[in-house]
Scaffold this active site. Sequence first.
Site, PDB file in Angstrom:
ATOM      1  N   ASN A 107       0.822  -1.210   0.000  1.00 57.00           N
ATOM      2  CA  ASN A 107       0.000   0.000   0.000  1.00 57.00           C
ATOM      3  C   ASN A 107       0.857   1.261   0.000  1.00 57.00           C
ATOM      4  O   ASN A 107       0.841   2.030  -0.959  1.00 57.00           O
ATOM      5  CB  ASN A 107      -0.945   0.014   1.200  1.00 57.00           C
ATOM      6  CG  ASN A 107      -1.991   1.106   1.089  1.00 57.00           C
ATOM      7  OD1 ASN A 107      -2.925   1.008   0.298  1.00 57.00           O
ATOM      8  ND2 ASN A 107      -1.840   2.170   1.879  1.00 57.00           N
ATOM      9  N   ASP A 108       1.623   1.464   1.053  1.00 64.31           N
ATOM     10  CA  ASP A 108       2.378   2.709   1.188  1.00 64.31           C
ATOM     11  C   ASP A 108       3.418   2.885   0.092  1.00 64.31           C
ATOM     12  O   ASP A 108       3.692   4.006  -0.340  1.00 64.31           O
ATOM     13  CB  ASP A 108       3.060   2.757   2.561  1.00 64.31           C
ATOM     14  CG  ASP A 108       2.053   2.748   3.695  1.00 64.31           C
ATOM     15  OD1 ASP A 108       0.937   3.262   3.490  1.00 64.31           O
ATOM     16  OD2 ASP A 108       2.378   2.220   4.778  1.00 64.31           O
ATOM     17  N   VAL A 109       4.022   1.776  -0.368  1.00 59.97           N
ATOM     18  CA  VAL A 109       5.105   1.881  -1.355  1.00 59.97           C
ATOM     19  C   VAL A 109       4.577   2.210  -2.750  1.00 59.97           C
ATOM     20  O   VAL A 109       5.377   2.427  -3.671  1.00 59.97           O
ATOM     21  CB  VAL A 109       5.930   0.583  -1.408  1.00 59.97           C
ATOM     22  CG1 VAL A 109       6.621   0.347  -0.081  1.00 59.97           C
ATOM     23  CG2 VAL A 109       5.073  -0.616  -1.799  1.00 59.97           C
TER      24      VAL A 109
ATOM     25  N   ALA B 164       1.511   3.175   7.178  1.00 58.35           N
ATOM     26  CA  ALA B 164       1.640   4.607   7.443  1.00 58.35           C
ATOM     27  C   ALA B 164       0.326   5.206   7.926  1.00 58.35           C
ATOM     28  O   ALA B 164       0.302   6.328   8.429  1.00 58.35           O
ATOM     29  CB  ALA B 164       2.120   5.337   6.193  1.00 58.35           C
TER      30      ALA B 164
END
Length: 459
Positions: free
Chosen positions: A385-387, A426
């Site tokens: 998700n965050d990457v 995050a």
Amino acid sequence: MIPVWVQVLYLFAAVCFILALKGLSSPKTARRGNLLGAGAAVVATAAVFFERPLDNIVPILVAVGAGTVLGAVGARRVQMTQMPQLVALFNGVGGGAAAIVAVLELNGLAGDAGAPPVVAGAAAFTAAVGSVSFAGSVVTFAKLQGLMTTRPVVFPGLPLLFGAALLAAVITALLAAVGPGRMSGAALAALGLLAGVLLVLPVGGADVPIVISLLNAFTGITVAAGGYVLGNVLLLIAGTLVGASGTLLTVLMARGMGRSVLNTLFGALKGGSTLGAGTASDRPVRSAGPEDVAIMLGYASRVIIVPGYGLAVAQAQHALRELGDVLMERGVEVDYAIHPVAGRMPGHMNVLLAEAQVPYEQLVEMDEINPEFKRSDVVLVVGANDVVNPAAKTTPGAPIYGMPILQVDDAKQIVFMKRSMRPGFAGIENELLFDPKTTLLFGDAKETMEKLLSAVKAL
């Protein structure tokens, strides 16, 4: 006087440590490098028993035996998703051991007017920094293991208390270097433990693995200093290797997050942690079943797979590899996009996919794969998700703003495999989920991957 043949064994072990570290730089040679380093450690440990006559040989053997059993059982039972916690614990034990040795050495130097200030100073440094590493590693373990909140823990006066602990440690270390007293070691250890806890408490979210790497560097430096105190060249070499590599890894990880090391450590004190609110969105999204996604994948010419922590949690890497093989049999070009901080530690995804026998040639690092997203027909995001979150580029106020990401939003079609609409580590919403060209496939990664694999086979 150390026998010559023992010195030769130490030299052999030191060379093996260097070669082992070199081997760990590539997935292809990492296993061999790890075995080489472990073998060298066994040789070095055995050589100690022949260096000089040892007192208390029975307790030493009991301690070595207990440590061997605990280490072997822990390493074999740990899940891949819990590897960062294991690294934190092993790192903390190393720092704690170095601190204990330094405290004992300082006690031995107490009252010795002829004690070299450099040796006493090195021992004081080891006692303080080793204790910081131990305490900080225990806190990082607790955060990642869920024994305490992963959010930054900040309270009024924390910076002042942390600064006071550091200042007191420096003054105590200087006094110990000039004239070590019997309480110098204990005082430095206590101050180091306090500073270690206060150092890590304000760190949260995706910053925790970076701090683990930093504490690993601390442990290496303390082992090197302890080697100087004990006059052991092998400890000096091994500690320097760990300290240097840990420092470099910390800088690279922080750079991978688009942050500085100082911001990683103290960003929460001014609201800069990488952990956001963590609330799930109720905005409408486009979703589909495994059969629909199978059609998208089966008739694509180029598919890029983005693995993430959710893949590791579900242990879906074997089903994912089989899906990739089936697609390639149908003439589809398949690659795996690897972000430097995917998962919770560097190399996490590489090891996970290597375990599933994914060819190394298909694992493509971020800088190389980013230009290829524009030429891909479908990007399959599995548990990441965050990457891939565009907020890192478009939202200055976002906790991950500035972090280099995989340019998934350049692809023609995007399939997100997610358990729910909850945000990533995050804790912030991913606008890519609401993009018109994005399709969500909900469910447990392993179960859904197996259904998707069956659907592709049935085409």
